[in-house]
Design a protein around this motif. Structure first.
Motif, PDB file in Angstrom:
ATOM      1  N   VAL A 149       0.865  -1.194   0.000  1.00 34.73           N
ATOM      2  CA  VAL A 149       0.000   0.000   0.000  1.00 34.73           C
ATOM      3  C   VAL A 149       0.897   1.238   0.000  1.00 34.73           C
ATOM      4  CG1 VAL A 149      -2.003  -1.005   1.183  1.00 34.73           C
ATOM      5  CG2 VAL A 149      -0.117  -0.085   2.530  1.00 34.73           C
ATOM      6  N   GLU A 186       2.633   6.658   3.256  1.00 32.21           N
ATOM      7  CA  GLU A 186       2.561   8.125   3.327  1.00 32.21           C
ATOM      8  C   GLU A 186       3.608   8.719   4.250  1.00 32.21           C
ATOM      9  OE1 GLU A 186      -1.508   8.724   4.407  1.00 32.21           O
ATOM     10  OE2 GLU A 186      -2.144   7.579   2.659  1.00 32.21           O
ATOM     11  N   ASP A 187       4.099   7.880   5.172  1.00 33.67           N
ATOM     12  CA  ASP A 187       5.045   8.427   6.151  1.00 33.67           C
ATOM     13  C   ASP A 187       6.490   8.244   5.706  1.00 33.67           C
ATOM     14  OD1 ASP A 187       4.868   5.729   6.339  1.00 33.67           O
ATOM     15  OD2 ASP A 187       5.054   5.634   8.501  1.00 33.67           O
ATOM     16  N   GLU A 188       6.731   8.327   4.415  1.00 29.80           N
ATOM     17  CA  GLU A 188       8.107   8.187   3.946  1.00 29.80           C
ATOM     18  C   GLU A 188       8.561   9.514   3.354  1.00 29.80           C
ATOM     19  OE1 GLU A 188       9.926   5.140   4.274  1.00 29.80           O
ATOM     20  OE2 GLU A 188      11.496   6.615   3.930  1.00 29.80           O
ATOM     21  N   ARG A 222      14.761  12.219   0.812  1.00 30.32           N
ATOM     22  CA  ARG A 222      15.707  13.333   0.724  1.00 30.32           C
ATOM     23  C   ARG A 222      16.408  13.229  -0.628  1.00 30.32           C
ATOM     24  NH1 ARG A 222      16.904  17.555   3.563  1.00 30.32           N
ATOM     25  NH2 ARG A 222      19.101  17.068   3.856  1.00 30.32           N
ATOM     26  N   TRP A 260      16.495  18.576   9.350  1.00 34.91           N
ATOM     27  CA  TRP A 260      15.222  17.911   9.108  1.00 34.91           C
ATOM     28  C   TRP A 260      15.081  16.617   9.885  1.00 34.91           C
ATOM     29  CZ3 TRP A 260      14.339  13.090   6.971  1.00 34.91           C
ATOM     30  CH2 TRP A 260      15.455  12.446   6.462  1.00 34.91           C
ATOM     31  N   PHE A 311      11.942  15.784  12.253  1.00 35.46           N
ATOM     32  CA  PHE A 311      11.037  14.647  12.051  1.00 35.46           C
ATOM     33  C   PHE A 311      11.147  13.634  13.186  1.00 35.46           C
ATOM     34  CE2 PHE A 311       8.579  14.953   8.254  1.00 35.46           C
ATOM     35  CZ  PHE A 311       9.156  16.036   7.608  1.00 35.46           C
ATOM     36  N   GLU A 340       1.184  11.393   8.687  1.00 34.93           N
ATOM     37  CA  GLU A 340       1.742  10.036   8.795  1.00 34.93           C
ATOM     38  C   GLU A 340       0.976   9.225   9.821  1.00 34.93           C
ATOM     39  OE1 GLU A 340       6.456  11.150   8.336  1.00 34.93           O
ATOM     40  OE2 GLU A 340       5.820   9.951  10.043  1.00 34.93           O
ATOM     41  N   ARG A 384      -1.190   5.869   9.260  1.00 32.15           N
ATOM     42  CA  ARG A 384      -0.885   4.595   9.937  1.00 32.15           C
ATOM     43  C   ARG A 384      -2.127   4.057  10.640  1.00 32.15           C
ATOM     44  NH1 ARG A 384       4.214   6.136  11.202  1.00 32.15           N
ATOM     45  NH2 ARG A 384       3.544   7.184  13.107  1.00 32.15           N
ATOM     46  N   ARG A 390      -5.233   4.636   9.871  1.00 36.50           N
ATOM     47  CA  ARG A 390      -6.204   4.145   8.889  1.00 36.50           C
ATOM     48  C   ARG A 390      -5.841   2.737   8.430  1.00 36.50           C
ATOM     49  NH1 ARG A 390      -6.230   9.199   6.597  1.00 36.50           N
ATOM     50  NH2 ARG A 390      -4.767   8.579   4.973  1.00 36.50           N
ATOM     51  N   ARG A 391      -4.507   2.556   8.178  1.00 28.25           N
ATOM     52  CA  ARG A 391      -4.048   1.237   7.711  1.00 28.25           C
ATOM     53  C   ARG A 391      -4.308   0.166   8.757  1.00 28.25           C
ATOM     54  NH1 ARG A 391       0.422   3.713   5.654  1.00 28.25           N
ATOM     55  NH2 ARG A 391       1.755   3.012   7.333  1.00 28.25           N
TER      56      ARG A 391
END
Lengths: 474, 359
Positions: free
Chosen positions: A110, A113-115, A118, B307, B311, B349, B353, B355-356
């Protein structure tokens, strides 16, 4: 006129002898180098090292363009390697077939989205990264078509580990191939910037669930010739070149690199074949310019099995592409030719490649034509032509025998006497057309270069189960 | 031309001669390999009962029997390889009993003699097998071999063998001294070799950690990966201030695995470290360890110039329950673009997660 033709023909005969002598020196270095390589490997505890946290984490990068037939077996193979910490990053390079779809279906992927990617080196913008927590070390990157180098650069940008490893999507790694390569790195991380693996031809072998179970020689003629050619190049050549730190290429099918160094040189060059040679040249140049100690190593017991083209059309297309890539790299790096600043690489490797690889077709073809012309003017001189042919054949055949001895001494991958006899026979048959075709293909590759043809050419993939084929032309 | 032809014909003659010799060598090697394989199969079939008996009784009480029939050289080699393989696989009682069997069969003394061979390859082979058979007697000879070898892959063979056999900590120290003198930055591999030893080498690592030699410090850090020794937290904390980035980062990583050693002050200092990677691993560790008292610190981390720290801070906040999520929501409405973007990305994010997981 006859004297000129004879003089030129004789000079080319000496050239052939010189090439042979150099090959012998390299072969001799291979014999020297293989001793330490084999001893070091034979007495290493790969089983425990593979499970050890001490082994450096590795990102495996798999560029995939229209690979729907082989990609699932390939990924399954990569996900079951004996190694502690690694990830597999498949880069779908805008395939026209179902490469992405079959991957998504087979591994339940799937969008992730959390990737956050860079972009430390230039590459085409990634569309989506796919993932499935059930396969935590598998990532599939989907991006528009940009070529193999671009895909590798995208993979590098996503990679999470300090070592990267490029693997072709039509190749299978042996279970311990990665740990064997990592061991070479671990022995000298201070200086190692790249390590090449040994690529062997899988045609003819029995493959089950992505594993080469029974090693056999190919049944078809073209892959059989390539098996011997690879053996000669990888065992007889690359071990020797790596022994003097003069290796000019790490096969794109299987090579490991320090990511920081690859990023420092700007990643892979885009838009032209020969990216595997190009990255190694850039690394040599970078390290020598910076006056840093380094080595480009080779690990012959880390084995990758690959599909060899089994038709004339595909093979000629591949070889023309290699010819173009080689010429492009040599022209781009002509400033390294005989430059003492670049040490062994500038003084030996590059001149050897220019004089004995890139220009080889011109010397050999013109030499042959000169002698044919000379004999045509006086047919009583036919022995001259015979001597030229005999030296060509015997020197090449001796090198082939030398590589077979090296294979038998150190690896013994082909267990049957029948295999040995077949390899000896085919080594001789290669002189009856195959080598001449090789010269012709390289020459045609140079013409393509002049015509500014920089496409990848025709490529066929065949399922590892050998039940389906497809043809693509990007 | 005449001389050219003569040279050419001489070259041809030499080439033909060498090819004939090469083919002869090739066939004889192949025949030898095939014969060896066949003999091995026959021997394995003949002794399969004995091998099964050894495997079944490896952890028993009675001494293991030696085969009755005298063994040829090739047969002894097959037995040795099989025993060595099992010794390497087993631990504890079965391993000790198999070693004792190998000693009674004379396999160890045989290899000790080979260790005195004038040929390097014989010595290396002997060292490997003596290492597997844990022969403490062989350590001086193997040490001599190790010191005689040039830096390179071969040196690790006797080094690993010594680590397996060493009965004293100073022998391990000597091995590490020799390997470190090769200057190859091979600390992870040396650490892996040290793990072969049954000795307690934690005190040696502790002294390495306090050493002024960065190579030794790196080795100690590599060897402690996964399980830092007790009582070194203060030294690790001190090392986080090292000017060498690699040292400070590894020390911070190890320290952050030990919750007991992490005071609020230490966490704050690590989070304010000049090295971004140290700040990033600290941010990550706060979330992993569930240190809810550090929510404020992580919220400030959302504005870090690097960054990965931003994060890391955001992701750790997301792991710290309601307090962390509230801090993220607050940051998502911040005026600072950098802070707002990070918080929004992390919130996206997190909801992705969730939702998955729900689906």
């Amino acid at each position: 006129m006859r004297e000129i033709l004879l003089g030129y023909g004789s000079a080319i005969t000496y050239y052939v002898v010189a090439v042979t002598l150099i090959y012998f020196v390299i072969l001799f270095l291979s014999y020297r180098g293989v001793y330490a390589m084999r001893k070091g490997a034979a007495y290493s505890k790969f089983q425990s090292l593979a499970g050890s946290e001490s082994a450096p984490p590795v990102s495996l990068l798999v560029p995939a363009y229209n690979e729907e037939l082989t990609i699932i077996d390939n990924v399954k193979n990569l996900l079951t390697l004996h190694y502690h910490t690694y990830e597999v990053i498949v880069v779908n390079d805008g395939s026209n077939d179902n490469t992405l779809k079959v991957l998504i279906q087979a591994f339940g992927l799937v969008p992730k989205e959390d990737e956050t990617i860079r972009y430390s080196i230039d590459c085409t913008q990634v569309r989506t990264v796919y993932h499935n927590p059930e396969y935590p070390n598998l990532f599939v990157v989907d991006k528009p078509n940009g070529g193999k180098a671009d895909s590798l650069n995208a993979g590098i940008n996503l990679s999470h580990y300090p070592l990267i490893c490029s693997i072709d999507a039509d190749s299978l790694l042996e279970k311990d191939a990665l740990i064997r390569m990592a061991r070479v790195y671990m022995e000298n991380p201070a200086e190692t910037v790249a390590i090449g693996g040994n690529v062997r031809i899988a045609n003819g072998c029995t493959i089950r669930d992505g594993v080469v179970e029974d090693v056999r020689l190919p049944r078809k003629m073209w892959p059989m010739f390539q098996t011997l050619e690879y053996m000669k190049a990888f065992l007889g050549g690359r071990i020797g070149w790596s022994h003097i730190n003069g290796l000019i290429i790490v096969s794109g099918a299987f090579g490991m690199f320090r990511k920081d160094k690859v990023v420092e040189v700007g990643g892979y060059r885009d838009g032209y074949p020969g990216e595997d040679m190009n990255i190694i040249i850039k690394l040599h140049r970078h390290m020598l310019d910076q006056k840093l100690p380094y080595r480009v190593a080779y690990c012959p017991d880390a084995v990758c099995w690959t599909q060899a083209p089994d038709t004339y059309r595909i093979l000629s297309s591949q070889r023309k592409r290699w010819g173009r890539g080689n010429l492009k790299n040599m022209i781009e790096n002509r400033d390294m030719f005989f430059r003492p600043k670049y040490k062994v690489f500038g003084m030996l490797t590059v001149p050897y490649n220019v004089l004995f690889e890139t220009l080889n077709p011109y010397f050999k073809l013109t030499g042959l034509l000169a002698l044919i012309g000379y004999v045509a003017m006086d047919m009583t001189k036919w022995p001259v032509l015979l001597v030229f042919a005999a030296i060509n054949f015997l020197s090449g055949y001796l090198l082939a025998v030398g590589s077979l001895v090296l294979e038998q001494l150190a690896f013994q991958r082909y267990p049957r006497m029948k295999d040995m006899a077949k390899m000896i026979g085919f080594s001789a048959l290669m002189f009856l057309g195959y080598y001449q075709l090789g010269v012709l293909w390289r020459f045609q590759g140079h013409i393509e270069y002049l015509r500014k043809n920089n496409t990848w050419g025709v490529m066929t993939r065949q399922s590892w189960n050998q039940d389906a084929t497809t043809t693509t032309s990007p | 031309m005449y001389s050219n032809m003569n040279i050419a014909i001489a070259v041809i003659a030499v080439l033909v001669g060498v090819i004939v010799v090469g083919l002869g060598v090739l066939f004889s090697m192949k025949l030898k390999e095939i014969r060896k394989r066949r003999d091995e199969e026959a021997f394995r079939a003949r002794f399969s009962d004995w091998f099964t008996y050894i495997l079944a009784n490896a952890d028993g009480d009675e001494p293991l029997f030696i085969p009755n029939a005298p063994l040829s050289k090739a047969e002894r080699r097959i037995v040795r390889e099989r025993l060595v393989h099992w010794i390497e696989q087993f631990k504890g009682v079965p391993q000790r009993r198999l070693i004792e069997l190998a000693e009674r069969m004379g396999l160890v003394s045989e290899q000790l003699k080979r260790l005195d061979s004038p040929f390097e390859w014989v010595k290396l082979d002997a060292a490997y097998h003596l290492g597997c058979m844990r022969s403490a007697q062989a350590v001086p000879g193997m040490m001599e071999l190790l010191k005689s070898l040039k830096p390179g892959p071969l040196a690790y063979i006797p080094a690993r063998a010594i680590a397996k056999c060493a009965a004293r900590a100073d022998e391990l120290r000597e091995v590490t001294d020799v390997l470190l003198s090769h200057k190859k930055d091979a600390q992870p591999l040396i650490a892996d070799i040290l793990r072969e030893s049954e000795l307690d080498y934690a005190p040696m690592l502790a002294t390495f950690l306090r050493s002024s030699d960065p190579e030794r410090v790196k080795l100690a850090l590599a060897a402690m990966t996964g399980s830092p020794a007790d009582g070194v937290a203060d030294t690790l904390y001190k090392l986080t201030g090292s000017e060498e980035k690699e040292l400070s980062l590894e020390a911070a990583r190890l320290l952050l695995k030990n919750r007991k050693a992490l005071t609020q002050e230490r966490i704050a200092r690590l989070f304010a470290h000049p090295e971004p990677d140290v700040r990033a691993v600290t941010a990550e560790a706060i979330g992993e360890l569930g240190l809810t008292s550090s929510v404020g610190m992580l919220a400030a981390g959302l504005s870090d110039p690097e960054w990965q720290v931003r994060f890391g801070s955001g992701r750790s906040l997301a792991r710290l329950g309601e307090g962390g999520i509230a801090a993220l929501r607050e940051a998502a409405e911040s005026d600072s673009e950098i802070r707002r973007e990070t918080a929004l990305a992390v919130l996206r994010e997190t909801s992705g997660r969730r939702r998955r997981t729900a689906s």
